[in-house]
Design an enzyme around this catalytic site. Sequence first.
Site, PDB file in Angstrom:
ATOM      1  N   LEU A  79      -8.617  15.294 -11.449  1.00  0.00           N
ATOM      2  CA  LEU A  79      -8.452  14.512 -10.221  1.00  0.00           C
ATOM      3  C   LEU A  79      -6.961  14.307  -9.999  1.00  0.00           C
ATOM      4  O   LEU A  79      -6.236  14.026 -10.946  1.00  0.00           O
ATOM      5  CB  LEU A  79      -9.133  13.136 -10.377  1.00  0.00           C
ATOM      6  CG  LEU A  79      -8.896  12.126  -9.240  1.00  0.00           C
ATOM      7  CD1 LEU A  79      -9.736  12.487  -8.012  1.00  0.00           C
ATOM      8  CD2 LEU A  79      -9.245  10.705  -9.690  1.00  0.00           C
ATOM      9  N   ASP A  90      -7.799  -2.824   1.298  1.00  0.00           N
ATOM     10  CA  ASP A  90      -7.458  -4.050   2.016  1.00  0.00           C
ATOM     11  C   ASP A  90      -8.482  -5.156   1.760  1.00  0.00           C
ATOM     12  O   ASP A  90      -9.665  -4.888   1.529  1.00  0.00           O
ATOM     13  CB  ASP A  90      -7.374  -3.756   3.529  1.00  0.00           C
ATOM     14  CG  ASP A  90      -6.609  -4.844   4.268  1.00  0.00           C
ATOM     15  OD1 ASP A  90      -5.879  -5.615   3.616  1.00  0.00           O
ATOM     16  OD2 ASP A  90      -6.751  -4.937   5.500  1.00  0.00           O
ATOM     17  N   HIS A 109      -5.125  -9.373  -5.825  1.00  0.00           N
ATOM     18  CA  HIS A 109      -4.456  -8.103  -6.159  1.00  0.00           C
ATOM     19  C   HIS A 109      -4.792  -7.692  -7.595  1.00  0.00           C
ATOM     20  O   HIS A 109      -5.048  -6.524  -7.873  1.00  0.00           O
ATOM     21  CB  HIS A 109      -2.935  -8.239  -6.013  1.00  0.00           C
ATOM     22  CG  HIS A 109      -2.491  -8.550  -4.607  1.00  0.00           C
ATOM     23  ND1 HIS A 109      -3.033  -7.943  -3.505  1.00  0.00           N
ATOM     24  CD2 HIS A 109      -1.545  -9.412  -4.125  1.00  0.00           C
ATOM     25  CE1 HIS A 109      -2.443  -8.407  -2.410  1.00  0.00           C
ATOM     26  NE2 HIS A 109      -1.554  -9.312  -2.759  1.00  0.00           N
TER      27      HIS A 109
HETATM   28  C1  IPE Z   1      -2.265  -1.972   4.649  1.00  0.00           C
HETATM   29  O1  IPE Z   1      -2.792  -3.250   4.497  1.00  0.00           O
HETATM   30  C2  IPE Z   1      -1.388  -1.638   3.506  1.00  0.00           C
HETATM   31  C3  IPE Z   1      -2.032  -1.562   2.204  1.00  0.00           C
HETATM   32  C4  IPE Z   1      -3.297  -1.685   1.926  1.00  0.00           C
HETATM   33  C5  IPE Z   1      -1.143  -1.244   1.124  1.00  0.00           C
HETATM   34  P1  IPE Z   1      -2.174  -4.521   5.238  1.00  0.00           P
HETATM   35  O2  IPE Z   1      -3.089  -5.626   4.933  1.00  0.00           O
HETATM   36  O3  IPE Z   1      -0.763  -4.687   4.895  1.00  0.00           O
HETATM   37  O4  IPE Z   1      -2.283  -4.070   6.779  1.00  0.00           O
HETATM   38  P2  IPE Z   1      -2.115  -4.924   8.108  1.00  0.00           P
HETATM   39  O5  IPE Z   1      -0.753  -5.495   8.092  1.00  0.00           O
HETATM   40  O6  IPE Z   1      -3.165  -5.984   8.114  1.00  0.00           O
HETATM   41  O7  IPE Z   1      -2.334  -3.926   9.199  1.00  0.00           O
HETATM   42  C1  IPE Z   2      -4.352  -5.289   0.417  1.00  0.00           C
HETATM   43  O1  IPE Z   2      -4.893  -6.569   0.474  1.00  0.00           O
HETATM   44  C2  IPE Z   2      -3.307  -5.166  -0.663  1.00  0.00           C
HETATM   45  C3  IPE Z   2      -1.945  -4.943  -0.174  1.00  0.00           C
HETATM   46  C4  IPE Z   2      -1.583  -4.832   1.084  1.00  0.00           C
HETATM   47  C5  IPE Z   2      -0.916  -4.836  -1.170  1.00  0.00           C
HETATM   48  P1  IPE Z   2      -4.212  -7.695   1.347  1.00  0.00           P
HETATM   49  O2  IPE Z   2      -3.219  -8.409   0.527  1.00  0.00           O
HETATM   50  O3  IPE Z   2      -3.694  -7.124   2.612  1.00  0.00           O
HETATM   51  O4  IPE Z   2      -5.454  -8.636   1.623  1.00  0.00           O
HETATM   52  P2  IPE Z   2      -5.769  -9.411   2.967  1.00  0.00           P
HETATM   53  O5  IPE Z   2      -5.797  -8.401   4.078  1.00  0.00           O
HETATM   54  O6  IPE Z   2      -4.693 -10.416   3.166  1.00  0.00           O
HETATM   55  O7  IPE Z   2      -7.097 -10.031   2.719  1.00  0.00           O
HETATM   56 MG    MG Z   3      -4.469  -6.897   4.452  1.00  0.00          MG
END
Ligand code: IPE
Ligand code: IPE
Ligand code: MG
Length: 267
Positions: free
Chosen positions: A138, A27, A44
Amino acid sequence: MSRRPTSSTQAIPEVGDVPRHLAMIMDGNGRWAKKRFLPRVAGHKRGLETVRAMVKACISRKIDFLTLFAFSSENWRRPVEEVSFLMGLFVTALQGEIGKLHANGVRLKVVGDLSAFEPRLLALIREGEALTSGNTKLTLTICANYGGRWDVLQAMNQLALAHPERVGHFGEADLAPHLAMAHAPEPDLFVRTGGEQRISNFLLWQLAYSELYFTDILWPDFDAAALDAAIASYRERERRFGRTSDQLTAVPPAPIFSNSVSTSGNA
Ligand code: IPE
Ligand code: IPE
Ligand code: MG
């Protein structure tokens, strides 16, 4: 060491210095990009480099299972352009990485409700899984269109359909083989980057006794040193699985031999 997945609520798992299974919520990609005045998707793209680094780091630390949350069942709620970028990135990543993963002895698994994916992506997933199925260095599991609730429900439905006569009498061991992560032991260590302290519908069943570690580091900035900090924290934990601390530290009693019983006072 037994390779058969053990349920932490049915038996006490073996605990090593290094987690055998590391599960991560990747995240903070969007915030990483925003800080640099870049579009979210740049985060990403950059996050994929951290995935590569983690695979390498897990192999060298002898971690057997690495599970990454790549796309949740709730992530479809994002803007359509971001969702399609992520799907495209998944295709590109599979095309570019499968050969390298195979060369490095990595077994690839992709779990989640894959029925939502376009045929080209699905074909790449199946190809990658088939090519790498015999690898043992792995196991890399990518959770895509995955949700913990979806997982428990799909497992329960599979089980009920297979054994309608036993509905109402199922136990944990009946459900376990139908769960998406049946190929792996439960995660020893869960790491979430990006500062949020929540599970976000990740492995709800499997995280029952995992050690949880949250860091503010954004996923694109997470590296081997950050992983070592998480493992160091893991090592400090006392994994009791319901027992008391005294039970863990208790020295097994010395054997008592009948001929060593003191006879003092009887002479
Ligand atoms: C959780 O991250 C899902 C992934 C990392 C794939 P999100 O960024 O979507 O989670 P919330 O919505 O903030 O809880
Ligand atoms: C996690 O990073 C990746 C996915 C959920 C695909 P985010 O896209 O949620 O990044 P933030 O939380 O907005 O910074
Ligand atoms: Mg996020």
